[in-house]
Design a protein around this motif. Structure first.
Motif, PDB file in Angstrom:
ATOM      1  N   ILE A 129      -5.671 -35.346  21.839  1.00 32.84           N
ATOM      2  CA  ILE A 129      -4.478 -36.198  21.900  1.00 32.84           C
ATOM      3  C   ILE A 129      -4.206 -36.559  23.356  1.00 32.84           C
ATOM      4  CG2 ILE A 129      -2.008 -36.354  21.405  1.00 32.84           C
ATOM      5  CD1 ILE A 129      -2.455 -34.402  19.105  1.00 32.84           C
ATOM      6  N   LEU A 130      -4.272 -35.554  24.214  1.00 31.39           N
ATOM      7  CA  LEU A 130      -4.133 -35.807  25.647  1.00 31.39           C
ATOM      8  C   LEU A 130      -5.347 -36.561  26.187  1.00 31.39           C
ATOM      9  CD1 LEU A 130      -2.355 -35.249  28.154  1.00 31.39           C
ATOM     10  CD2 LEU A 130      -3.656 -33.133  28.485  1.00 31.39           C
ATOM     11  N   ALA A 208      -0.987 -44.262  19.364  1.00 31.77           N
ATOM     12  CA  ALA A 208      -0.643 -43.448  20.539  1.00 31.77           C
ATOM     13  C   ALA A 208       0.588 -43.998  21.247  1.00 31.77           C
ATOM     14  CB  ALA A 208      -1.833 -43.397  21.502  1.00 31.77           C
ATOM     15  N   VAL A 209       0.719 -45.323  21.313  1.00 35.18           N
ATOM     16  CA  VAL A 209       1.910 -45.928  21.920  1.00 35.18           C
ATOM     17  C   VAL A 209       3.140 -45.533  21.119  1.00 35.18           C
ATOM     18  CG1 VAL A 209       3.091 -48.104  22.391  1.00 35.18           C
ATOM     19  CG2 VAL A 209       0.669 -47.858  22.965  1.00 35.18           C
ATOM     20  N   ARG A 210       3.043 -45.570  19.793  1.00 33.50           N
ATOM     21  CA  ARG A 210       4.157 -45.169  18.928  1.00 33.50           C
ATOM     22  C   ARG A 210       4.533 -43.705  19.159  1.00 33.50           C
ATOM     23  NH1 ARG A 210       4.191 -47.858  13.452  1.00 33.50           N
ATOM     24  NH2 ARG A 210       4.060 -45.785  12.526  1.00 33.50           N
ATOM     25  N   GLU A 211       3.541 -42.882  19.496  1.00 32.88           N
ATOM     26  CA  GLU A 211       3.770 -41.449  19.676  1.00 32.88           C
ATOM     27  C   GLU A 211       3.955 -41.057  21.144  1.00 32.88           C
ATOM     28  OE1 GLU A 211       1.382 -39.625  15.820  1.00 32.88           O
ATOM     29  OE2 GLU A 211       0.343 -39.685  17.751  1.00 32.88           O
ATOM     30  N   PRO A 215      -3.551 -43.463  25.626  1.00 32.96           N
ATOM     31  CA  PRO A 215      -4.355 -44.450  24.904  1.00 32.96           C
ATOM     32  C   PRO A 215      -5.832 -44.075  24.914  1.00 32.96           C
ATOM     33  CG  PRO A 215      -3.834 -45.270  27.082  1.00 32.96           C
ATOM     34  CD  PRO A 215      -3.086 -43.966  26.931  1.00 32.96           C
ATOM     35  N   VAL A 216      -6.601 -44.698  24.040  1.00 39.21           N
ATOM     36  CA  VAL A 216      -8.041 -44.495  23.991  1.00 39.21           C
ATOM     37  C   VAL A 216      -8.684 -45.183  25.188  1.00 39.21           C
ATOM     38  CG1 VAL A 216     -10.139 -44.955  22.631  1.00 39.21           C
ATOM     39  CG2 VAL A 216      -7.982 -44.374  21.470  1.00 39.21           C
ATOM     40  N   PRO A 217      -9.626 -44.527  25.857  1.00 46.57           N
ATOM     41  CA  PRO A 217     -10.296 -45.161  26.998  1.00 46.57           C
ATOM     42  C   PRO A 217     -10.911 -46.516  26.620  1.00 46.57           C
ATOM     43  CG  PRO A 217     -10.893 -42.840  26.856  1.00 46.57           C
ATOM     44  CD  PRO A 217     -10.112 -43.155  25.619  1.00 46.57           C
ATOM     45  N   GLY A 218     -10.727 -47.498  27.503  1.00 42.30           N
ATOM     46  CA  GLY A 218     -11.321 -48.803  27.275  1.00 42.30           C
ATOM     47  C   GLY A 218     -10.502 -49.732  26.417  1.00 42.30           C
ATOM     48  N   THR A 219      -9.264 -49.325  26.070  1.00 40.57           N
ATOM     49  CA  THR A 219      -8.372 -50.195  25.295  1.00 40.57           C
ATOM     50  C   THR A 219      -7.148 -50.525  26.145  1.00 40.57           C
ATOM     51  OG1 THR A 219      -7.179 -48.340  24.305  1.00 40.57           O
ATOM     52  CG2 THR A 219      -9.128 -49.149  23.130  1.00 40.57           C
ATOM     53  N   PRO A 220      -6.446 -51.636  25.830  1.00 40.10           N
ATOM     54  CA  PRO A 220      -5.260 -52.012  26.617  1.00 40.10           C
ATOM     55  C   PRO A 220      -4.154 -50.970  26.544  1.00 40.10           C
ATOM     56  CG  PRO A 220      -6.014 -53.839  25.240  1.00 40.10           C
ATOM     57  CD  PRO A 220      -6.780 -52.630  24.803  1.00 40.10           C
TER      58      PRO A 220
END
Length: 342
Positions: A129-130, A208-211, A215-220
């Motif tokens: 998660i982190l 992840a933004v909601r929580e 974020p996942v690497p390589g995504t906005p």
């Protein structure tokens, strides 16, 4: 109750693991197969111990949770052994239990309760998660070594994995498995089309933004940018139609007439549009394990059918804990709609 105990040395277990990793037919050698199945089955007692503790800890924080346990499928063991130099006796997730809790706050609170765990030693932990995986997988993993007392010392050193995740994280993982099952793409193991992989990575970041998580690497990092790219891929892949087609398409068949059936053997058969469930009492754990072994032998290696032996309290609990075996993508569809509406 009779529980299986280890009957072979770790050297014998490792040799059997190498044999099935090298063979196309994992059922070819009965001796190796027997050794591996004894090794798997021997984890059942310590796994049950950890599952009970996990349930109690989760219950102290919330009433809205599900806890389940499972022994790793032979095909999954082979896949993992074939991918590197790992020894079977050192594989950390032969047996695992999972708590799915309401939100990320409870995930973290439950994790805090495992800073100390009696005589059992924490061997390893991975905070996905982190530090999410590149494919979008997010969950907390804790690996413990079992330490027994008196008559339970036969199980000393066996490793048990504990997973803790939120309901939204679980919905994401369920959707990955459901889409992968019907499109026959190994999305769970980072295979399949680049478009589907990208879609799920983006959705994981949006969750992840909601929580308020990483974020996942390589995504906005921006939800606006995430929403834009998710919408594009959603249209291109016809994601909503796809998820609606898979949602609860399998029909349950089976007989759980035993009110105290806690061990469930689940056989998902997409080609026949059904999932078959057979229940066993706790005292029949060895019979359940043998039935699992017999069923695995009947499933061709190239089949989309899957079998798993799990411990839950009821069929309803099974559907909550393992919605992927019923291809239930309802919650994920709701999350997708909410993200695209904002």
């Amino acid at each position: 109750m009779a529980w299986a105990k280890p009957e072979y040395t770790k050297s014998q277990v490792d040799r059997a693991g190498k044999a099935i990793a090298a063979d196309a037919d994992i059922f070819k050698n009965d001796i190796h197969y027997s050794i591996i199945n004894n090794w798997r089955s021997s984890h059942a007692y310590p796994l049950n111990t950890f599952q009970v503790t996990l349930r109690n800890k989760a219950n102290s924080l919330s009433r809205n949770f599900s806890v389940s346990q499972r022994i790793k499928r032979l095909e999954s063991i082979k896949r993992k052994l074939s991918s590197g130099t790992m020894q079977l006796s050192q594989m950390q997730d032969i047996a695992g239990c999972r708590a799915v809790v309401e939100n990320i706050k409870i995930v973290n609170a439950l994790y805090d309760k495992y800073h100390s765990y009696g005589d059992h030693s924490l061997r390893n932990e991975k905070n996905y998660i982190l530090n999410p995986k590149d494919d979008g997988y997010r969950s907390l993993h804790l690996i413990f070594k079992y330490k027994g007392r008196d008559t339970r010392k036969d199980y000393d050193g066996l490793q048990i994995e504990i997973q803790i995740r939120s309901q939204d994280q679980h919905a994401w993982a369920t959707a990955v498995e459901a889409v992968g099952t019907f499109t026959k793409q190994a999305l769970k193991w980072r295979g399949g089309s680049a478009e589907w992989q990208r879609f799920f990575a983006l959705m994981s970041s949006a969750i992840a933004v909601r929580e308020d998580s990483a974020p996942v690497p390589g995504t906005p990092n921006s939800l606006t940018e995430l929403r834009k790219e998710i919408a594009q891929l959603s249209n291109q892949l016809r994601v909503k139609d796809t998820l609606n087609a898979y949602n609860l398409t399998l029909q349950y068949v089976g007989n759980l007439s035993k009110s105290d059936a806690k061990i469930l053997l689940v056989h998902m058969i997409p080609g026949e549009n059904k999932v078959a469930v057979r229940g066993f009492r706790l005292r029949d754990s060895q019979i359940a394990n043998q039935s699992y072994i017999d069923l695995e032998k009947t499933i061709p290696s190239d089949s989309s059918s899957q079998a798993v032996l799990v411990r839950v309290d009821s069929l309803q609990a099974l559907q909550r804990a393992y919605p992927n075996y019923f291809l239930d993508t309802g919650r994920f569809s709701t999350i997708l709609n909410e993200i695209l509406r904002k």
